[in-house]
Design an enzyme around this catalytic site. Sequence first.
Site, PDB file in Angstrom:
ATOM      1  N   GLY A  49       0.802  -1.215   0.000  1.00 29.85           N
ATOM      2  CA  GLY A  49       0.000   0.000   0.000  1.00 29.85           C
ATOM      3  C   GLY A  49       0.836   1.266   0.000  1.00 29.85           C
ATOM      4  N   CYS A  50       2.148   1.104  -0.041  1.00 29.56           N
ATOM      5  CA  CYS A  50       3.051   2.258  -0.085  1.00 29.56           C
ATOM      6  C   CYS A  50       3.594   2.393  -1.501  1.00 29.56           C
ATOM      7  CB  CYS A  50       4.213   2.066   0.889  1.00 29.56           C
ATOM      8  SG  CYS A  50       3.709   1.949   2.609  1.00 29.56           S
ATOM      9  N   ALA A  51       3.740   3.619  -1.962  1.00 31.30           N
ATOM     10  CA  ALA A  51       4.294   3.855  -3.295  1.00 31.30           C
ATOM     11  C   ALA A  51       5.762   3.465  -3.332  1.00 31.30           C
ATOM     12  CB  ALA A  51       4.115   5.315  -3.694  1.00 31.30           C
ATOM     13  N   SER A  52       6.449   3.632  -2.216  1.00 30.45           N
ATOM     14  CA  SER A  52       7.864   3.281  -2.105  1.00 30.45           C
ATOM     15  C   SER A  52       7.986   1.889  -1.493  1.00 30.45           C
ATOM     16  CB  SER A  52       8.581   4.278  -1.187  1.00 30.45           C
ATOM     17  OG  SER A  52       8.382   5.591  -1.626  1.00 30.45           O
TER      18      SER A  52
END
Length: 136
Positions: A49-52
């Site tokens: 759920g994190c872009a990174s």
Amino acid sequence: MASAAFEEIVEDFEFLDDWEDRYATVIDMGKSMPPMEEALKVPATKVEGCASQVWLQPVIDGGEFRFIGDSDAMIVRGLIAVLAALYNGLPVAEVATVDAHAELARLGLNEHLSSQRSNGVRAMVERIRHHASEAA
């Protein structure tokens, strides 16, 4: 209810008038964190759920909650450091009582993070709460 380390960050941020100074402070916090061992950067510690790329590993000792974390993005490393200041050292049972959204709002972070970063912070908080509830 925030930890003393987080309250110190709140106090520091009160002296920083513009967002760029706060952003730079968050990045510096991330730079000062010790790196996470590569052996811990596995699918089980990765936060979805994190872009990174983000990894969080809980460390429960004597009923006290801590976590270590890392990211491939400097601002996200800084956000991990902020969350560590918020949660590390709390009794496991108190982790779920922390209103992370309200506490981070005290830093003015909510209004300046992109929606992707905000979603990533939410995913990290959910993971932290999940680990604490499993340990409780």
